[in-house]
Design a protein around this motif. Structure first.
Motif, PDB file in Angstrom:
ATOM      1  N   VAL A 114      94.747 -27.935   4.932  1.00  0.00           N
ATOM      2  CA  VAL A 114      95.504 -27.421   3.801  1.00  0.00           C
ATOM      3  C   VAL A 114      96.007 -26.041   4.202  1.00  0.00           C
ATOM      4  CG1 VAL A 114      95.394 -26.699   1.388  1.00  0.00           C
ATOM      5  CG2 VAL A 114      94.083 -28.688   2.150  1.00  0.00           C
ATOM      6  N   PHE A 115      97.306 -25.824   4.063  1.00  0.00           N
ATOM      7  CA  PHE A 115      97.907 -24.556   4.456  1.00  0.00           C
ATOM      8  C   PHE A 115      98.123 -23.690   3.217  1.00  0.00           C
ATOM      9  CE2 PHE A 115      99.152 -27.798   7.491  1.00  0.00           C
ATOM     10  CZ  PHE A 115      98.750 -27.225   8.684  1.00  0.00           C
ATOM     11  N   THR A 116      97.642 -22.463   3.292  1.00  0.00           N
ATOM     12  CA  THR A 116      97.712 -21.548   2.155  1.00  0.00           C
ATOM     13  C   THR A 116      98.087 -20.152   2.628  1.00  0.00           C
ATOM     14  OG1 THR A 116      95.921 -22.769   1.067  1.00  0.00           O
ATOM     15  CG2 THR A 116      96.407 -20.578   0.219  1.00  0.00           C
ATOM     16  N   TYR A 117      99.066 -19.565   1.953  1.00  0.00           N
ATOM     17  CA  TYR A 117      99.324 -18.141   2.135  1.00  0.00           C
ATOM     18  C   TYR A 117      98.532 -17.398   1.075  1.00  0.00           C
ATOM     19  CZ  TYR A 117     103.386 -18.489   5.291  1.00  0.00           C
ATOM     20  OH  TYR A 117     104.211 -18.703   6.351  1.00  0.00           O
ATOM     21  N   ASP A 132      97.123 -17.269  -4.020  1.00  0.00           N
ATOM     22  CA  ASP A 132      96.968 -18.321  -3.025  1.00  0.00           C
ATOM     23  C   ASP A 132      98.100 -19.311  -3.276  1.00  0.00           C
ATOM     24  OD1 ASP A 132      94.686 -17.072  -2.200  1.00  0.00           O
ATOM     25  OD2 ASP A 132      93.324 -18.675  -2.777  1.00  0.00           O
ATOM     26  N   ILE A 133      98.993 -19.417  -2.294  1.00  0.00           N
ATOM     27  CA  ILE A 133     100.208 -20.214  -2.443  1.00  0.00           C
ATOM     28  C   ILE A 133     100.220 -21.309  -1.393  1.00  0.00           C
ATOM     29  CG2 ILE A 133     102.724 -20.134  -2.338  1.00  0.00           C
ATOM     30  CD1 ILE A 133     102.436 -17.139  -3.179  1.00  0.00           C
ATOM     31  N   ARG A 134     100.512 -22.525  -1.857  1.00  0.00           N
ATOM     32  CA  ARG A 134     100.577 -23.674  -0.950  1.00  0.00           C
ATOM     33  C   ARG A 134     101.970 -24.277  -0.985  1.00  0.00           C
ATOM     34  NH1 ARG A 134      94.749 -26.561  -2.240  1.00  0.00           N
ATOM     35  NH2 ARG A 134      93.509 -24.795  -1.520  1.00  0.00           N
ATOM     36  N   PRO A 135     102.385 -24.854   0.126  1.00  0.00           N
ATOM     37  CA  PRO A 135     103.688 -25.522   0.141  1.00  0.00           C
ATOM     38  C   PRO A 135     103.597 -26.838  -0.631  1.00  0.00           C
ATOM     39  CG  PRO A 135     102.564 -25.886   2.212  1.00  0.00           C
ATOM     40  CD  PRO A 135     101.699 -24.949   1.415  1.00  0.00           C
ATOM     41  N   VAL A 136     104.654 -27.192  -1.310  1.00  0.00           N
ATOM     42  CA  VAL A 136     104.679 -28.453  -2.042  1.00  0.00           C
ATOM     43  C   VAL A 136     104.656 -29.629  -1.071  1.00  0.00           C
ATOM     44  CG1 VAL A 136     106.090 -29.899  -3.558  1.00  0.00           C
ATOM     45  CG2 VAL A 136     105.791 -27.472  -4.071  1.00  0.00           C
ATOM     46  N   ASP A 175     108.220 -23.826   5.064  1.00  0.00           N
ATOM     47  CA  ASP A 175     109.492 -23.677   5.763  1.00  0.00           C
ATOM     48  C   ASP A 175     110.171 -22.371   5.363  1.00  0.00           C
ATOM     49  OD1 ASP A 175     109.310 -26.126   7.107  1.00  0.00           O
ATOM     50  OD2 ASP A 175     110.186 -27.203   5.413  1.00  0.00           O
ATOM     51  N   LEU A 176     109.368 -21.434   4.839  1.00  0.00           N
ATOM     52  CA  LEU A 176     109.896 -20.165   4.348  1.00  0.00           C
ATOM     53  C   LEU A 176     109.298 -19.004   5.108  1.00  0.00           C
ATOM     54  CD1 LEU A 176     109.387 -20.918   0.554  1.00  0.00           C
ATOM     55  CD2 LEU A 176     111.588 -20.801   1.714  1.00  0.00           C
ATOM     56  N   LYS A 177     110.006 -17.889   5.075  1.00  0.00           N
ATOM     57  CA  LYS A 177     109.462 -16.655   5.623  1.00  0.00           C
ATOM     58  C   LYS A 177     108.653 -15.966   4.524  1.00  0.00           C
ATOM     59  CE  LYS A 177     113.567 -15.262   6.538  1.00  0.00           C
ATOM     60  NZ  LYS A 177     114.693 -14.404   6.862  1.00  0.00           N
ATOM     61  N   ALA A 210     108.325 -19.810 -11.089  1.00  0.00           N
ATOM     62  CA  ALA A 210     109.241 -19.189 -10.123  1.00  0.00           C
ATOM     63  C   ALA A 210     109.031 -19.744  -8.717  1.00  0.00           C
ATOM     64  CB  ALA A 210     109.057 -17.683 -10.135  1.00  0.00           C
ATOM     65  N   LEU A 211     107.782 -19.912  -8.320  1.00  0.00           N
ATOM     66  CA  LEU A 211     107.487 -20.390  -6.970  1.00  0.00           C
ATOM     67  C   LEU A 211     107.846 -21.860  -6.778  1.00  0.00           C
ATOM     68  CD1 LEU A 211     104.166 -18.448  -6.452  1.00  0.00           C
ATOM     69  CD2 LEU A 211     106.254 -18.174  -5.094  1.00  0.00           C
ATOM     70  N   GLU A 212     107.785 -22.644  -7.844  1.00  0.00           N
ATOM     71  CA  GLU A 212     108.178 -24.055  -7.751  1.00  0.00           C
ATOM     72  C   GLU A 212     109.630 -24.188  -7.308  1.00  0.00           C
ATOM     73  OE1 GLU A 212     107.380 -25.997 -11.462  1.00  0.00           O
ATOM     74  OE2 GLU A 212     105.211 -25.939 -11.152  1.00  0.00           O
ATOM     75  N   LYS A 213     110.455 -23.227  -7.687  1.00  0.00           N
ATOM     76  CA  LYS A 213     111.883 -23.271  -7.353  1.00  0.00           C
ATOM     77  C   LYS A 213     112.129 -23.134  -5.856  1.00  0.00           C
ATOM     78  CE  LYS A 213     113.223 -21.568 -11.867  1.00  0.00           C
ATOM     79  NZ  LYS A 213     113.677 -20.427 -12.653  1.00  0.00           N
ATOM     80  N   ILE A 214     111.145 -22.621  -5.118  1.00  0.00           N
ATOM     81  CA  ILE A 214     111.282 -22.521  -3.661  1.00  0.00           C
ATOM     82  C   ILE A 214     110.262 -23.430  -2.956  1.00  0.00           C
ATOM     83  CG2 ILE A 214     112.354 -20.239  -3.667  1.00  0.00           C
ATOM     84  CD1 ILE A 214     109.548 -19.116  -2.826  1.00  0.00           C
ATOM     85  N   SER A 215     109.863 -24.485  -3.656  1.00  0.00           N
ATOM     86  CA  SER A 215     108.965 -25.513  -3.113  1.00  0.00           C
ATOM     87  C   SER A 215     107.588 -24.985  -2.728  1.00  0.00           C
ATOM     88  CB  SER A 215     109.601 -26.224  -1.919  1.00  0.00           C
ATOM     89  OG  SER A 215     110.783 -26.879  -2.331  1.00  0.00           O
ATOM     90  N   CYS A 216     107.081 -24.064  -3.545  1.00  0.00           N
ATOM     91  CA  CYS A 216     105.732 -23.541  -3.357  1.00  0.00           C
ATOM     92  C   CYS A 216     104.924 -23.775  -4.626  1.00  0.00           C
ATOM     93  CB  CYS A 216     105.757 -22.041  -3.068  1.00  0.00           C
ATOM     94  SG  CYS A 216     106.490 -21.617  -1.482  1.00  0.00           S
TER      95      CYS A 216
END
Length: 126
Positions: free
Chosen positions: A5-8, A39-43, A48-50, A97-103
């Motif tokens: 699981v990838f998490t920022y 803690d943010i995960r990609p959808v 694929d974001l910076k 807000a984060l859902e809009k950038i696939s997070c």
């Protein structure tokens, strides 16, 4: 085999004051440097974001609270701006807000001091 699981984990701050209302009585206004740990995960499994793209969305989302007396900022003009309520409202705002950038915002911890934090998280149990 376990799946990765990838998490920022990103951190930001909001300087804002509030006054808590208890039993119809409002206390004194006092400032905080609110710390947010996200803690943010990609959808889709991988990012694929910076960092800068994600940080910009976070900064734009929390900008209306910077330097403000929370009691005068919606929804806290109607809702008591406790640590718990602030964290829950921020979780919903940042999630959208984060859902809009696939997070996906998986967990948000908000601290009003170095020793007092409140966390809101997605229940990942099935």
């Amino acid at each position: 085999m376990n799946q990765k699981v990838f998490t920022y984990k990103l951190r930001t701050f909001i300087n804002a004051s509030h006054a808590v209302r208890w039993q119809g009585v409002q206390g004194a206004e006092h400032p905080h440097t609110w710390e947010l740990i996200l803690d943010i995960r990609p959808v889709d499994g991988q990012f694929d974001l910076k960092f800068e793209d994600i940080e910009a969305v976070i900064a734009d989302s929390v900008a209306p609270f910077h330097g403000q007396f929370l009691n005068e900022v919606p929804p806290f003009d109607q809702l008591v701006p406790t640590l718990e309520n602030f964290a829950e409202q921020l979780f919903d705002l940042l999630s959208e807000a984060l859902e809009k950038i696939s997070c996906q915002l998986h967990d948000l911890s908000v601290g009003e001091s170095p020793t007092r934090y409140y966390s809101v998280a997605i229940n990942s149990e099935k």
